[in-house]
Design a protein around this motif. Structure first.
Motif, mmCIF file in Angstrom:
data_model
loop_
_atom_site.group_PDB
_atom_site.id
_atom_site.type_symbol
_atom_site.label_atom_id
_atom_site.label_comp_id
_atom_site.label_asym_id
_atom_site.label_seq_id
_atom_site.Cartn_x
_atom_site.Cartn_y
_atom_site.Cartn_z
ATOM 1 N N GLU A 104 1.166 -1.365 0.018
ATOM 2 C CA GLU A 104 -0.339 0.121 -0.680
ATOM 3 C C GLU A 104 0.890 1.257 -0.480
ATOM 4 O OE1 GLU A 104 -2.544 -1.369 -0.739
ATOM 5 O OE2 GLU A 104 -3.251 -2.726 -0.306
ATOM 6 N N ARG A 105 1.779 1.103 0.895
ATOM 7 C CA ARG A 105 2.396 2.738 0.514
ATOM 8 C C ARG A 105 3.297 2.828 -0.722
ATOM 9 N NH1 ARG A 105 5.247 5.698 4.215
ATOM 10 N NH2 ARG A 105 7.673 6.824 3.507
ATOM 11 N N GLY A 156 -5.864 2.887 12.547
ATOM 12 C CA GLY A 156 -4.177 3.215 13.911
ATOM 13 C C GLY A 156 -3.560 2.779 12.897
ATOM 14 N N THR A 157 -2.143 3.353 13.537
ATOM 15 C CA THR A 157 -0.844 2.528 13.067
ATOM 16 C C THR A 157 -0.147 1.612 13.947
ATOM 17 O OG1 THR A 157 0.139 4.750 13.700
ATOM 18 C CG2 THR A 157 -0.313 5.163 11.641
ATOM 19 N N ASP A 158 0.006 1.695 15.002
ATOM 20 C CA ASP A 158 -0.168 0.382 15.900
ATOM 21 C C ASP A 158 -0.522 -0.866 15.902
ATOM 22 O OD1 ASP A 158 1.587 -0.935 18.664
ATOM 23 O OD2 ASP A 158 1.336 0.447 19.624
ATOM 24 N N GLY A 231 10.636 -4.005 9.811
ATOM 25 C CA GLY A 231 9.966 -4.060 8.366
ATOM 26 C C GLY A 231 8.582 -3.239 8.389
ATOM 27 N N TRP A 232 7.479 -3.653 7.694
ATOM 28 C CA TRP A 232 6.116 -2.796 7.102
ATOM 29 C C TRP A 232 5.717 -1.549 8.420
ATOM 30 C CZ3 TRP A 232 4.914 0.521 5.357
ATOM 31 C CH2 TRP A 232 3.403 1.152 5.539
ATOM 32 N N ASP A 237 4.231 2.095 12.244
ATOM 33 C CA ASP A 237 4.130 2.310 14.380
ATOM 34 C C ASP A 237 5.306 4.178 13.478
ATOM 35 O OD1 ASP A 237 3.396 2.626 16.371
ATOM 36 O OD2 ASP A 237 4.843 1.158 17.441
ATOM 37 N N GLU A 238 5.944 4.408 13.026
ATOM 38 C CA GLU A 238 6.801 5.242 13.174
ATOM 39 C C GLU A 238 6.379 6.848 12.164
ATOM 40 O OE1 GLU A 238 9.803 5.763 14.800
ATOM 41 O OE2 GLU A 238 8.744 4.037 15.952
#
Length: 571
Positions: A104-105, A156-158, A231-232, A237-238
């Protein structure tokens, strides 16, 4: 009213009128950096006299969105936007292999670059809910200058926080989603799937093929493991720390991505946060109000209205929003912008468990204890047997997907229905208690097994005796204990059970009720009561559990509350 008609009705009631009736529609297959071409739909207004338009981009992994994309394309075009919708690789007519998240990125960045080269593009915004929001988060730090703003709802990203709670897998979310999105139709019995051992082999045993990414989920139970730290997942998360553009982050108090989304908000780069908004309502993952026996007239649950307001400001007016948090206070039917105050503006309210001054009622063998604002010097205990073959069913959940109807602040079963549930009550409140933030249970426990789980559910009880859940959570002993993995059966240890943030008011005359047990299924997987990685376990056994109170074992429920007078609760 069907889903399509409901969606059209949302646009009609949004307050944002049509500026044209006609629009154009075309399909194309732009190439990504590796040559893979993705099926893309373009809707543009006609008859406005404009040659360039603000663009709203959306990327989806769900073939079922083929129908709703037509509604969004038509309605957004009539309101002056170009709408660009793209199916992720391997989905519908898009080329390539479908593997969740991984592509997706790059695919998102490449699609944005392609859009910036189109003569009809004036500016770009991204909008997505759930996995569609994940596709936006994936590139949020890499598209500054090309994308003006994003609206990211219910994600979210976590990813670890969305997958685990102290060693316990959020099974009803990730197992059901993996079944439905593994690339082929799975017709296996859901209960049989969730109970299958070892869980890492359920794909080949019951789904019809190997799903490597699901196996990785169920075999990596700690965030410090390499799977989450490189990895992804580590990169995702960052991302909030690196974002520079304004974000509209929308969540529900009973959405399964709330914990992850709040972590993303807390990590958000200050440059972005000062122009971003966080909105949290009394909703589930589908923006449905899911709070029973409360006034919710001000709930305002239209995602369409929110994104039209957001993009009207950021894309059409080219204004930078003022950063804001708006949270819905359950029990007061009002929105607050001051909901997440600084720590010094809050206090911690602690209710101590008391098994000495127990209530006289007992039904079906259940144990009734007391919740008190004062520590009890005398030590007490309550025990029960936990049988993995007969788990406590999830009802009133924060983190469910397949069992959609169990989500929300719902009327709870009467106490005394199960012998493996300990129930405690507070005295009636003399003044309202306004919870605003996190809650945590600190339990002193013992078990005759080397590992097991304990659950907590906090409820409000009306003067008529009806209980409605506020928050619940779980922890395995190996992940929540101060002794860590080396728990010695039969010894007393303290475990911490963390609960997600909430804004919830307990009114004068109402009480708190707390239920303690060892299972919450299928929201979380059933602990087998053996030590080891849960996805590799092949056997299970019963456990004899004890919870302690008072003296040297002051078990408690702790919650962030607004500062109130000391006589908030009748002692």
């Amino acid at each position: 009213m069907g889903k399509i008609e409901e969606l059209k009705e949302e646009y009609r009631k949004s307050g944002y009128e049509e500026i044209c009736r006609e629009y154009s529609r075309e399909e194309c297959f732009p190439a990504m950096r590796d040559g893979i071409r993705l099926h893309t739909f373009i809707f543009k207004p006609k008859g406005t006299g404009q040659e360039r338009f603000p663009v709203i981009l959306q990327r989806s992994c769900y073939p079922s969105h083929a129908e709703t994309l037509e509604i969004h394309g038509a309605e957004l075009s009539r309101r002056g936007y170009a709408f660009v919708f793209q199916f992720c690789r391997g989905i519908e007519a898009s080329q390539g292999e479908w593997v969740p998240n991984i592509y997706e990125r790059n695919d998102g960045i490449d699609t944005v670059k392609w859009l910036t080269g189109q003569s009809w593009v004036h500016c770009i915004g991204y909008w997505g809910c759930s996995y569609l929001a994940a596709a936006g988060w994936a590139m949020a730090d890499a598209v500054s200058g090309d994308v003006t703003s994003m609206a990211l709802t219910h994600y979210g990203t976590d990813r670890f926080k969305s997958a685990y709670e102290k060693g316990m897998f959020r099974q009803d979310v990730l197992t059901s989603w993996s079944m439905d999105n593994c690339g082929w139709e799975v017709r296996a019995d859901y209960d049989q799937v969730c109970r299958y051992m070892p869980q890492r082999e359920v794909d080949t045993a019951l789904w019809g093929g190997e799903v490597p990414w699901y196996r990785e989920y169920v075999c990596n139970t700690r965030k410090e493991e390499k799977y989450w730290q490189q990895g992804w997942w580590q990169q995702l998360d960052e991302i909030p720390k690196k974002v520079r553009i304004p974000l509209l982050i929308v969540e529900g108090w009973y959405d399964h991505h709330l914990g992850s989304a709040l972590e993303a908000w807390r990590k958000l780069n200050p440059e972005s946060k000062k122009h971003s908004r966080l909105i949290i309502g009394p909703w589930n993952h589908g923006f449905e109000v899911c709070v029973q026996e409360q006034r919710t007239e001000e709930a305002r649950n239209s995602e369409i209205r929110m994104i039209l307001e957001w993009f009207g400001q950021t894309l059409k007016k080219k204004e930078l929003p003022v950063g804001e948090v708006r949270a819905y206070q359950i029990g007061e039917d009002r929105w607050r912008s001051e909901a997440f105050q600084e720590a010094e503006e809050k206090e911690e309210t602690v209710f101590y468990l008391d098994f000495v001054h127990r209530r006289p009622e007992t039904e079906g063998g259940s144990f009734y204890g007391k919740l008190s604002l004062e520590e009890e010097e005398q030590e007490g205990s309550a025990s029960y047997e936990f049988d993995p073959e007969n788990p406590v069913k999830s009802w009133g959940s924060e983190s469910c997907l397949r069992t959609w109807g169990s989500i929300g602040s719902l009327l709870q079963p009467e106490p005394g229905q199960r012998e493996d549930v300990i129930t405690l009550f507070s005295d009636p409140m003399s003044r309202e208690l306004r919870i605003c933030g996190r809650m945590q249970a600190e339990l002193y426990i013992s078990s005759d097994c080397e590992d097991t789980a304990f659950t907590v559910k906090v409820m409000r009880v009306t003067p008529e005796g009806q209980a409605y859940n506020i928050r619940s959570s779980i922890a395995s002993v190996s992940h929540g204990s101060t002794q860590g993995e080396a728990y010695i059966p039969g010894t007393c240890t303290k475990i911490q059970i963390d609960m997600w943030d909430v804004c919830y008011t307990i009114k004068k005359g109402e009480r708190l009720r707390v239920d303690l047990s060892s299972s919450n299924y299928p929201e979380y997987h059933i602990h087998c009561n053996y030590r080891g990685t849960w996805g590799e376990q092949k056997r299970k056994k019963k456990a004899f559990q004890t919870v302690y109170s008072g003296g040297r074992t002051p078990s408690s429920i702790r919650m962030e509350t607004e500062r109130l007078q000391q006589d908030t609760v009748t002692h």
